[in-house]
Design a protein around this motif. Structure first.
Motif, PDB file in Angstrom:
ATOM      1  N   LEU A  15      38.673  42.260  44.821  1.00 49.53           N
ATOM      2  CA  LEU A  15      37.409  42.809  44.327  1.00 49.53           C
ATOM      3  C   LEU A  15      36.584  43.415  45.456  1.00 49.53           C
ATOM      4  CD1 LEU A  15      36.455  40.035  41.752  1.00 49.53           C
ATOM      5  CD2 LEU A  15      36.920  42.442  41.228  1.00 49.53           C
ATOM      6  N   GLU A  16      36.470  42.706  46.565  1.00 45.31           N
ATOM      7  CA  GLU A  16      35.691  43.217  47.692  1.00 45.31           C
ATOM      8  C   GLU A  16      36.327  44.478  48.280  1.00 45.31           C
ATOM      9  OE1 GLU A  16      34.500  40.527  50.706  1.00 45.31           O
ATOM     10  OE2 GLU A  16      33.576  39.128  49.320  1.00 45.31           O
ATOM     11  N   LYS A  19      35.549  47.434  46.004  1.00 42.94           N
ATOM     12  CA  LYS A  19      34.162  47.864  46.191  1.00 42.94           C
ATOM     13  C   LYS A  19      34.000  48.625  47.502  1.00 42.94           C
ATOM     14  CE  LYS A  19      31.027  44.726  45.100  1.00 42.94           C
ATOM     15  NZ  LYS A  19      30.406  43.374  45.026  1.00 42.94           N
ATOM     16  N   TRP A  23      34.798  51.752  44.487  1.00 43.65           N
ATOM     17  CA  TRP A  23      34.843  51.389  43.073  1.00 43.65           C
ATOM     18  C   TRP A  23      33.595  50.583  42.719  1.00 43.65           C
ATOM     19  CZ3 TRP A  23      38.540  53.033  39.642  1.00 43.65           C
ATOM     20  CH2 TRP A  23      39.659  53.664  40.202  1.00 43.65           C
ATOM     21  N   LEU A  25      31.603  48.048  40.133  1.00 43.63           N
ATOM     22  CA  LEU A  25      31.800  47.045  39.095  1.00 43.63           C
ATOM     23  C   LEU A  25      30.929  47.375  37.893  1.00 43.63           C
ATOM     24  CD1 LEU A  25      33.194  44.352  38.352  1.00 43.63           C
ATOM     25  CD2 LEU A  25      31.181  43.179  39.283  1.00 43.63           C
ATOM     26  N   ALA A  28      31.911  42.342  33.866  1.00 45.31           N
ATOM     27  CA  ALA A  28      32.693  41.143  34.173  1.00 45.31           C
ATOM     28  C   ALA A  28      32.167  40.010  33.310  1.00 45.31           C
ATOM     29  CB  ALA A  28      32.574  40.768  35.649  1.00 45.31           C
ATOM     30  N   TYR A  51      37.572  42.131  35.030  1.00 48.36           N
ATOM     31  CA  TYR A  51      36.623  42.921  35.812  1.00 48.36           C
ATOM     32  C   TYR A  51      36.918  44.392  35.560  1.00 48.36           C
ATOM     33  CZ  TYR A  51      36.327  38.505  38.374  1.00 48.36           C
ATOM     34  OH  TYR A  51      36.196  37.173  38.712  1.00 48.36           O
ATOM     35  N   LEU A  53      36.013  48.283  36.590  1.00 49.18           N
ATOM     36  CA  LEU A  53      35.415  49.061  37.666  1.00 49.18           C
ATOM     37  C   LEU A  53      35.668  50.547  37.433  1.00 49.18           C
ATOM     38  CD1 LEU A  53      37.111  46.401  39.095  1.00 49.18           C
ATOM     39  CD2 LEU A  53      35.547  47.054  40.924  1.00 49.18           C
ATOM     40  N   LYS A  61      40.869  48.085  35.316  1.00 48.13           N
ATOM     41  CA  LYS A  61      40.513  46.743  34.841  1.00 48.13           C
ATOM     42  C   LYS A  61      41.390  45.735  35.585  1.00 48.13           C
ATOM     43  CE  LYS A  61      41.633  45.142  30.676  1.00 48.13           C
ATOM     44  NZ  LYS A  61      41.577  44.878  29.218  1.00 48.13           N
ATOM     45  N   LEU A  62      40.749  44.813  36.284  1.00 51.19           N
ATOM     46  CA  LEU A  62      41.470  43.758  36.980  1.00 51.19           C
ATOM     47  C   LEU A  62      41.416  42.508  36.115  1.00 51.19           C
ATOM     48  CD1 LEU A  62      42.888  42.651  39.555  1.00 51.19           C
ATOM     49  CD2 LEU A  62      40.602  42.043  40.402  1.00 51.19           C
ATOM     50  N   TYR A  64      42.545  38.477  35.680  1.00 48.98           N
ATOM     51  CA  TYR A  64      42.980  37.275  36.379  1.00 48.98           C
ATOM     52  C   TYR A  64      43.680  36.348  35.384  1.00 48.98           C
ATOM     53  CZ  TYR A  64      42.696  32.707  38.673  1.00 48.98           C
ATOM     54  OH  TYR A  64      43.014  31.479  39.198  1.00 48.98           O
TER      55      TYR A  64
END
Length: 217
Positions: A15-16, A19, A23, A25, A28, A51, A53, A61-62, A64
């Protein structure tokens, strides 16, 4: 559980790094329900599981630990296609799936974290290929929308380099960054938590390479 802690670290780092690459966010999950009916902060129970972005006209889309099964609810969802799934495993749940949409088609990258030595992670890549690449497809069939699979793992303590190291399963000129890339591409990415800022820079570069590869597929 070191395996789970490393998995969480990889999630936060992805994620970091996204960004850092520009990208933004967009959405979420912010809250999860516990089994006793009470509400808790997401980090007291589990990280967010989705998530979304954006970057310019592109969307990702991430997910988990998504649940992949048969049937899928929509055309943009992956399906579990292995004929023996009902007998042994009713669903698949990779650590991370990144869905990339360029305005035309959906494409996917699978990341699976392995808290083990690089040699072990590379052996696991063969197992992950059978487990995910050959067992996941699109609802409409045809060519698989999964374009890449990577095992994430800590670096070899004997190595002197710092930051993120990418090892391709394929030799040149068939690796991800060459003109005759094999699709889907396979590899391992070495990520060690002690070098967080370097990891963020390095993984940001690797993710940009992955997106460029997917756009060329």
């Amino acid at each position: 559980d070191l395996d789970k802690l490393y998995e969480f670290y990889c999630l936060f780092l992805i994620l970091e790094s996204l960004k850092k690459s520009g990208w933004r966010l967009r959405d979420a999950a912010i809250e999860q329900s516990s089994t006793d009916g009470k509400k808790y902060s997401e980090w007291q129970v589990s990280p967010n599981d989705k998530y979304k972005l954006s970057f310019k006209d592109k969307r990702i889309k991430l997910q988990y630990e998504p649940i992949i099964k048969l049937p899928a609810n929509s055309e943009d969802e992956l399906v579990y296609v292995w004929s023996g799934y009902k007998k042994k495993y009713p669903y698949l749940s990779p650590d991370f799936i990144l869905r990339f949409f360029d305005g035309k088609i959906f494409q996917y990258v699978i990341f699976d974290s392995k808290y083990m030595k690089p040699s072990g992670a590379r052996r696991q890549l063969t197992i992950l290929t059978q487990k995910y690449l050959h067992s996941i497809g699109s609802k409409s069939g045809g060519i698989s929308p999964v374009k890449a699979l990577f095992a994430l793992h800590p670096k070899d303590i004997q190595r002197s380099y710092r930051g993120v190291y990418f090892h391709s399963y394929y030799q040149k000129p068939y690796d991800m960054n060459s003109g005759s890339s094999i699709v889907p591409t396979l590899g391992t990415i070495e990520i060690t938590p002690e070098n967080h800022e370097l990891n963020k820079d390095g993984l940001s570069d690797r993710l940009n390479e992955i997106f460029s590869f997917m756009e060329s597929c």
